[in-house]
Design a protein around this motif. Structure first.
Motif, PDB file in Angstrom:
ATOM      1  N   ARG A  12       0.855  -1.203   0.112  1.00 56.62           N
ATOM      2  CA  ARG A  12      -0.134  -0.026   0.100  1.00 56.62           C
ATOM      3  C   ARG A  12       0.855   1.495  -0.032  1.00 56.62           C
ATOM      4  N   LEU A  13       2.068   1.390   0.439  1.00 58.83           N
ATOM      5  CA  LEU A  13       3.184   2.354   0.360  1.00 58.83           C
ATOM      6  C   LEU A  13       3.415   2.829  -1.229  1.00 58.83           C
ATOM      7  N   ILE A  14       2.791   2.036  -2.161  1.00 61.88           N
ATOM      8  CA  ILE A  14       3.111   2.581  -3.476  1.00 61.88           C
ATOM      9  C   ILE A  14       2.269   3.700  -3.767  1.00 61.88           C
ATOM     10  N   VAL A  15       1.070   3.816  -2.959  1.00 58.78           N
ATOM     11  CA  VAL A  15       0.203   5.198  -3.233  1.00 58.78           C
ATOM     12  C   VAL A  15       0.994   6.422  -2.727  1.00 58.78           C
ATOM     13  N   PRO A  16       1.503   6.458  -1.712  1.00 63.41           N
ATOM     14  CA  PRO A  16       2.319   7.714  -1.344  1.00 63.41           C
ATOM     15  C   PRO A  16       3.605   7.853  -1.955  1.00 63.41           C
TER      16      PRO A  16
END
Length: 337
Positions: A28-32
């Motif tokens: 989910r850290l791909i988004v930031p």
């Protein structure tokens, strides 16, 4: 300038390696990271006023995304016990609700005059008979949803239990941390239907309205699993050792709990520490800021490289560059003798 470019390239390499490690643990850290890259390239060409406006818009959108609409319903005590099987393959979930007497009567009869704290002693026996009748009605309604009446608590609270179908547990080898939600669903007793001639606005018929039970603020979710399997929960909780592994208890009126489950690879150090850092609330914001900063620092080097690449063969107006003028041959007239 060359020294600055070397430092910028080294910083970009370090940030890239660190980001890959954290994203491997938490995809989910791909988004930031994407937000940081987008801001860096967006800030490259626009004016400072537009930069400030774009940054404010992104922050506002992130804030609005975190806001959830309010839920309405009659709150009751809800207890959920989720136990992870020994093979870490599935969750065994048991629900338990406690419905006070006034909620039983109000849900079935829609009669606001029947509340336990306002009952005249002379009518208490009548209320008791009505409660037993409405309790049987409520038991029949909940039975259709898999609930079973188990006991009366404190002489006036009805307790129902339900065993859900087993839910699979997401504990694969990759990613290092998997996210899974355990829902605490509202209990819908009646659906609102259009009013007819027989069910006018003043009719107490339950089918003329929508009745929903929601988890009260003192509701609890109990998570039981083996050691080093559940890394964190949202809302947060503390792990307590039990004979079977670890137990976590979450108190609140939320409608779902999100679990962060560690894969077999990340249950031991040092991979476990990387997984824990990837789950921190501040990690995403830090990654977005770092990527925006590093790429902004690298802009000068990229611009100079593009200028050297495209500036050799073309002039500023896109035409072939003229060759530099060399020394002109001197034409000196010979003096006649």
């Amino acid at each position: 300038m060359e020294r600055r470019q070397r430092h910028t390239s080294m910083a970009l390499l370090v940030v890239t390696v660190g980001t890959l490690a954290l994203v491997a643990a938490n995809v989910r850290l791909i988004v930031p990271v994407g937000v940081g890259v987008l801001l860096a390239f967006l800030f490259w060409r626009i004016s400072y006023g537009l930069k400030f406006g774009a940054f404010t818009l992104v922050i506002a959108l992130l804030w609005l995304a975190g806001c959830a609409p309010a839920e309405f319903g009659w709150s009751i005590h809800y207890r959920v016990t989720a136990t992870l099987a020994a093979d870490n393959a599935q969750w065994d979930i048991v629900d338990e609700i406690t419905v006070p007497a006034d909620r039983v009567v109000e849900a079935v009869s829609d009669d606001g005059a029947w509340f336990g704290d306002r009952i005249d002693p002379a009518n208490r026996e009548e209320f008791r008979r009505k409660l037993e009748e409405d309790l049987r009605t409520l038991e029949g309604i909940l039975a259709k949803q898999g609930w079973t009446f188990t006991r009366i608590l404190d002489g006036e609270k009805a307790v129902f239990t339900r065993r859900r179908s087993a839910e699979s547990a997401q504990t694969g080898m990759f990613p290092l941390v998997s996210r899974q939600s355990l829902a605490i669903p509202d209990i819908e007793l009646y659906r609102a239907r259009p009013l007819s001639a027989s069910t006018g606005p003043g009719s107490p018929a339950p089918w003329a309205r929508r009745v929903v039970f929601t988890p009260a603020d003192d509701s609890e979710i109990i998570i039981e699993a083996g050691s080093n399997v559940v890394a964190a929960t949202d809302p947060p909780s503390e792990a307590r050792e039990i004979p079977a592994g670890e137990q976590r208890r979450i108190v609140g009126g939320q409608s779902a709990v999100e679990l962060s489950l560690l894969s077999p690879v990340s249950r031991h150090e040092p991979v476990r520490s990387i997984a824990q850092v990837s789950l921190a609330e501040w990690t995403g914001w830090v990654l977005a800021f770092v990527w925006a900063l590093v790429l902004a620092m690298a802009q000068d080097g990229v611009k100079q490289g593009l200028a050297r690449l495209f500036g050799r063969g073309t002039s500023a107006n896109g035409q072939p560059a003229a060759s530099p003028a060399g020394p002109q041959p001197s034409h000196r007239k010979r003096r006649r003798t």
